[in-house]
Design a protein around this motif. Sequence first.
Motif, short mmCIF file in Angstrom:
data_model
loop_
_atom_site.label_atom_id
_atom_site.label_comp_id
_atom_site.label_asym_id
_atom_site.label_seq_id
_atom_site.Cartn_x
_atom_site.Cartn_y
_atom_site.Cartn_z
N UNK A 194 0.83 -1.21 0.00
CA UNK A 194 0.00 0.00 0.00
C UNK A 194 0.86 1.26 0.00
N UNK A 195 1.91 1.23 0.81
CA UNK A 195 2.79 2.40 0.94
C UNK A 195 3.58 2.64 -0.36
N UNK A 196 4.09 1.56 -0.95
CA UNK A 196 4.97 1.71 -2.11
C UNK A 196 4.22 1.86 -3.43
N UNK A 197 3.03 1.27 -3.51
CA UNK A 197 2.32 1.27 -4.79
C UNK A 197 0.87 1.70 -4.68
N UNK A 198 0.29 1.44 -3.53
CA UNK A 198 -1.16 1.59 -3.38
C UNK A 198 -1.80 0.25 -3.63
N UNK A 199 -2.67 -0.20 -2.75
CA UNK A 199 -3.27 -1.54 -2.91
C UNK A 199 -4.16 -1.63 -4.14
N UNK A 200 -4.56 -0.47 -4.68
CA UNK A 200 -5.38 -0.50 -5.89
C UNK A 200 -4.57 -1.00 -7.09
N UNK A 201 -3.25 -1.02 -6.96
CA UNK A 201 -2.42 -1.55 -8.06
C UNK A 201 -2.28 -3.06 -7.98
N UNK A 202 -2.75 -3.65 -6.87
CA UNK A 202 -2.72 -5.10 -6.71
C UNK A 202 -4.01 -5.68 -7.30
N UNK A 203 -3.88 -6.44 -8.39
CA UNK A 203 -5.07 -6.93 -9.10
C UNK A 203 -5.26 -8.43 -9.00
N UNK A 204 -4.17 -9.14 -8.76
CA UNK A 204 -4.27 -10.59 -8.79
C UNK A 204 -3.33 -11.19 -7.76
N UNK A 205 -3.73 -12.35 -7.21
CA UNK A 205 -2.85 -13.11 -6.32
C UNK A 205 -2.55 -14.44 -6.99
N UNK A 206 -1.30 -14.85 -6.94
CA UNK A 206 -0.95 -16.22 -7.28
C UNK A 206 -0.83 -16.94 -5.95
N UNK A 207 -1.78 -17.80 -5.67
CA UNK A 207 -1.83 -18.46 -4.36
C UNK A 207 -1.17 -19.83 -4.46
N UNK A 208 0.06 -19.90 -3.99
CA UNK A 208 0.83 -21.14 -4.02
C UNK A 208 1.51 -21.30 -2.67
N UNK A 209 1.46 -22.53 -2.14
CA UNK A 209 2.27 -22.78 -0.95
C UNK A 209 3.70 -23.04 -1.42
N UNK A 210 4.62 -23.13 -0.49
CA UNK A 210 6.04 -23.12 -0.83
C UNK A 210 6.75 -24.32 -0.22
N UNK A 211 7.57 -25.00 -1.02
CA UNK A 211 8.33 -26.14 -0.50
C UNK A 211 9.49 -25.66 0.36
N UNK A 212 10.09 -24.55 -0.03
CA UNK A 212 11.27 -24.04 0.67
C UNK A 212 10.92 -23.24 1.92
N UNK A 213 11.92 -23.05 2.76
CA UNK A 213 11.75 -22.25 3.98
C UNK A 213 11.61 -20.78 3.63
N UNK A 214 11.13 -20.01 4.61
CA UNK A 214 11.05 -18.56 4.45
C UNK A 214 12.47 -18.01 4.24
N UNK A 215 12.66 -17.25 3.18
CA UNK A 215 13.98 -16.69 2.89
C UNK A 215 14.90 -17.63 2.14
N UNK A 216 14.39 -18.80 1.74
CA UNK A 216 15.23 -19.79 1.03
C UNK A 216 15.48 -19.40 -0.43
N UNK A 217 14.67 -18.48 -0.95
CA UNK A 217 14.71 -18.07 -2.36
C UNK A 217 14.43 -19.23 -3.32
N UNK A 218 13.79 -20.27 -2.79
CA UNK A 218 13.49 -21.44 -3.59
C UNK A 218 12.07 -21.33 -4.16
N UNK A 219 11.97 -21.23 -5.49
CA UNK A 219 10.67 -21.06 -6.13
C UNK A 219 10.10 -22.43 -6.50
N UNK A 220 9.54 -23.10 -5.50
CA UNK A 220 8.91 -24.41 -5.75
C UNK A 220 7.53 -24.40 -5.11
N UNK A 221 6.52 -24.44 -5.97
CA UNK A 221 5.15 -24.33 -5.49
C UNK A 221 4.67 -25.64 -4.86
#
Length: 288
Positions: A202-229
């Motif tokens: 909201x601060x950086x863009x405004x929530x009105x610029x958020x139009x879609x969510x890609x809802x995927x859970x994550x195999x990797x840990x938080x901060x792992x930078x591993x893109x595995x849905x």
Amino acid sequence: MRFGAHVSIGKGLAGAVAFAEELGCDAFQIFAGNPRGWARKPLDPRDVEKYRTGLEASGLGPVAVHLSYLPNPAAPDPQLYERSVLAMAEDYRRAVQIGADYFIVHPCKGGPEQNRETALRRVAAAVKTVLRQIPGKALLLLVNQAGAGTEVAGRIEELARILELAGEEERTGICFDTCHAFAAGYDLRLQEGAAGLLTEIDRLLGLSRLHLLHLNDCIGECGSHLDRHYHIGKGKIGREGFKNLLTDPRLATRDDLAGIIETPADSADDDRENLAVLRELSGEEDGR
Ligand code: MN
């Protein structure tokens, strides 16, 4: 919120609408051609016509067209960059042709020698070029990424910077991917993590610029930078993480917002199950 899945165009565009209906989607996402190839055959006008008729009858929407995997709009290599912009333009043209609401683009990655600002500028220039070349109503949405190595836009600041450089405010926005955000270090498992993230958008863009969510859970840990849905609630984000995000009043009250799953699907039942979990966690127990 409206929920949906990425569906196959293996049986044509019209087939994609049928797939989405079979899964009980409210909205859906497709590729505009082979996602692992550069070549594009023209769309079959009869299929487009059938698609439009079917879509209207179905009441499904919004519809998102996802750019194929190969283009890299941050590429330092001039040839790959040029090819990427052409491919983006071609898929955007298709999104416009079929009347899609959104066109989804990953900012991808810069080179090891390239500074990040240069990579962000290249993505912004690609966005600008495509939108200036092709008029159309489909909003071009950039996706946040997992931020591995030279991958850009792991942080919301970088997404915001690209959009700032691109201009074209009326025709651009963001698609927020939960797996990528979690892998990039945004801890959605904490209520303040999910809420803080929305505050940051909201601060950086405004929530009105958020139009879609890609809802995927994550195999990797938080901060792992591993893109595995992974399946919703069964990965490291877990049920609580999705609940935190989906029940935040800033999202929950938005009828225009859609959440699309890109989770592993060995069968249609996997998608159905993931959609059911999302509806349950968002408080729509009865589904649709
Ligand atoms: Mn991903």
